[in-house]
Design a protein around this motif. Structure first.
Motif, short mmCIF file in Angstrom:
data_model
loop_
_atom_site.label_atom_id
_atom_site.label_comp_id
_atom_site.label_asym_id
_atom_site.label_seq_id
_atom_site.Cartn_x
_atom_site.Cartn_y
_atom_site.Cartn_z
N LEU A 1 43.81 16.32 49.46
CA LEU A 1 44.25 16.59 50.83
C LEU A 1 44.03 18.06 51.20
O LEU A 1 43.66 18.38 52.33
CB LEU A 1 45.72 16.22 50.98
N ALA A 2 44.26 18.96 50.22
CA ALA A 2 44.04 20.38 50.48
C ALA A 2 42.57 20.66 50.75
O ALA A 2 42.22 21.49 51.60
CB ALA A 2 44.55 21.21 49.32
N ALA A 3 41.68 19.98 50.03
CA ALA A 3 40.24 20.14 50.28
C ALA A 3 39.84 19.50 51.60
O ALA A 3 38.97 20.01 52.32
CB ALA A 3 39.45 19.53 49.13
N LEU A 4 40.48 18.38 51.93
CA LEU A 4 40.17 17.70 53.19
C LEU A 4 40.58 18.54 54.38
O LEU A 4 39.84 18.63 55.38
CB LEU A 4 40.88 16.34 53.22
N GLY B 1 28.19 12.54 55.36
CA GLY B 1 28.89 12.84 56.60
C GLY B 1 28.03 12.57 57.82
O GLY B 1 28.52 12.07 58.85
N LEU B 2 26.74 12.88 57.71
CA LEU B 2 25.84 12.63 58.83
C LEU B 2 25.63 11.14 59.11
O LEU B 2 25.31 10.75 60.23
CB LEU B 2 24.48 13.30 58.56
N LYS B 3 25.84 10.33 58.09
CA LYS B 3 25.72 8.89 58.29
C LYS B 3 26.93 8.29 58.99
O LYS B 3 26.95 7.10 59.27
CB LYS B 3 25.54 8.20 56.93
N GLY B 4 27.92 9.12 59.26
CA GLY B 4 29.10 8.65 59.98
C GLY B 4 30.24 8.23 59.09
O GLY B 4 31.25 7.69 59.59
N MET B 5 30.15 8.49 57.80
CA MET B 5 31.23 8.12 56.90
C MET B 5 32.42 9.05 57.13
O MET B 5 32.27 10.24 57.35
CB MET B 5 30.77 8.22 55.44
N LYS B 6 33.61 8.48 57.11
CA LYS B 6 34.81 9.28 57.32
C LYS B 6 34.96 10.31 56.21
O LYS B 6 34.59 10.09 55.07
CB LYS B 6 36.04 8.38 57.36
N ALA C 1 36.78 10.97 48.59
CA ALA C 1 37.30 10.05 47.57
C ALA C 1 36.19 9.31 46.83
O ALA C 1 36.30 9.07 45.62
CB ALA C 1 38.26 9.05 48.22
N VAL C 2 35.12 8.94 47.53
CA VAL C 2 34.09 8.08 46.94
C VAL C 2 32.95 8.90 46.34
O VAL C 2 32.42 8.58 45.27
CB VAL C 2 33.55 7.08 47.98
N HIS C 3 32.54 9.98 47.02
CA HIS C 3 31.35 10.72 46.60
C HIS C 3 31.69 12.04 45.89
O HIS C 3 31.05 12.38 44.90
CB HIS C 3 30.45 11.01 47.81
N ALA C 4 32.66 12.78 46.41
CA ALA C 4 32.94 14.10 45.83
C ALA C 4 33.81 14.01 44.58
O ALA C 4 33.51 14.65 43.56
CB ALA C 4 33.61 14.99 46.87
N LEU C 5 34.88 13.21 44.64
CA LEU C 5 35.82 13.17 43.52
C LEU C 5 35.20 12.71 42.21
O LEU C 5 35.43 13.33 41.17
CB LEU C 5 37.02 12.28 43.89
N PRO C 6 34.40 11.62 42.18
CA PRO C 6 33.80 11.22 40.89
C PRO C 6 32.96 12.30 40.24
O PRO C 6 32.93 12.44 39.02
CB PRO C 6 32.96 9.99 41.26
#
Length: 318
Positions: free
Chosen positions: A122-125, A220-225, A231-236
């Motif tokens: 959340l802090a990174a978001l 992000g450019l593809k419109g993903m929230k 959660a899906v791309h950065a965290l792993p």
């Protein structure tokens, strides 16, 4: 050989060597303590015959290297000798106390790890927002104070003023699981506030470092929230440093419970260690220090192995 198996075997070998060196340090430190163990245990009025019999019983009349080898061999078999203060087997004394310590550390970890990872995300978001500054500031304040100070503040707030939780974490083998969770909540919360800052800030820093990478920008450019991107791309891909800091903090939880156990009079291994030092029960001190050291080394090895497995660049170096 499989690269993961090779890494595990090499780290285990390094851990065994490190533990052997630690056993030498522990045994040497006890040997260098001033005074005579037999005289301190039996008192100044003990006769020479009684002192000689006591030294022979504990093998104190043998050379140092022989006593070290005997102690190490017996410790590998789970036999730590007999307590000097109450003549009970040390393995029997430590079994319950170590279980209580590991329970408290696991309790604190179950609270701290998910909260720290969530707050870091959340802090990174919401980077540089009021929420980010508030979370980062409050965790830094919590980690800046020693454990006993935070423990006394929690006792004052939740035991004295509000009366929600007991100030003494008295448990035994007959205590029910739910009652044990209730009585040990304050010491677990104390440890949680201490270790959560490291994990939260590492999670935040690791995710922020990845947010500027091209594949994150493309998502992000593809419109993903944005929360889904994190959660899906950065965290792993940020798991390697996060796993490392989580495992290191879990190791700190095991060896850092001493002050929390003393403040809350919790019957754990840390409280036993403090009592044994006060009673000059050196055999129990040796056993407790060995268990703390072995646990710390094991968790550090786990952190090293898991961080390598989670990072393909380290697992398959060019």
């Amino acid at each position: 050989m499989n690269p993961i198996l090779s890494i595990i075997l090499s780290r285990l070998a390094m851990g065994m060597v490190t533990l052997l060196v630690v056993t030498l340090v522990i045994f040497s430190a006890v040997e260098l303590l001033p005074g005579d163990i037999a005289t301190e245990t039996l008192g100044q009025s003990a006769t020479p015959e009684t002192l000689a019999a006591f030294r022979a019983k504990l093998n104190l009349d043998e050379p140092v290297y022989v006593r070290y080898g005997t102690w190490l061999w017996q410790a590998l078999q789970g036999d730590f000798g007999v307590s000097l203060s109450n003549r009970r087997p040390i393995a029997e004394l430590i079994a319950t106390r170590a279980g209580n310590t590991f329970f408290l550390a696991a309790y604190a970890a179950a609270i701290a790890v998910p909260i720290a990872v969530l707050l870091g995300m959340l802090a990174a978001l919401y980077r540089n927002s009021i929420f980010d500054r508030m979370i980062s500031g409050s965790t830094l304040v919590a980690i800046s104070f020693p454990e006993f100070f935070i423990a006394y503040i929690l006792i004052l707030a939740f035991s004295v003023w509000l009366g929600w939780f007991p100030s003494l974490a008295s448990v035994d083998a007959a205590t029910a699981f739910s009652e044990r969770l209730y009585r040990t909540f304050l010491p677990a919360l104390t440890l949680t506030l201490i270790v959560m800052a490291h994990m939260m800030r590492m999670t935040r820093a690791a995710i922020i470092n990845l947010l500027a990478l091209p594949y994150i920008e493309m998502a992000g450019l593809k419109g993903m929230k944005r929360w889904r991107v994190i959660a899906v791309h950065a965290l792993p891909n940020a798991l390697a440093p996060i796993i490392n800091v989580v495992a290191l903090n879990l190791a700190y939880l095991i060896v850092g419970v001493v002050l929390a156990e003393v403040v809350f009079v919790y019957p754990g291994l840390g409280q036993l260690l403090v009592d044994s030092v006060a009673n000059r029960d050196v055999t129990v001190v040796q056993a407790a220090c060995l268990i703390f050291a072995a646990t710390y080394i094991l968790l550090n090895m786990a952190a090293d192995i898991l961080s390598i497995i989670a990072n393909p660049q380290l697992l398959h170096p060019r």
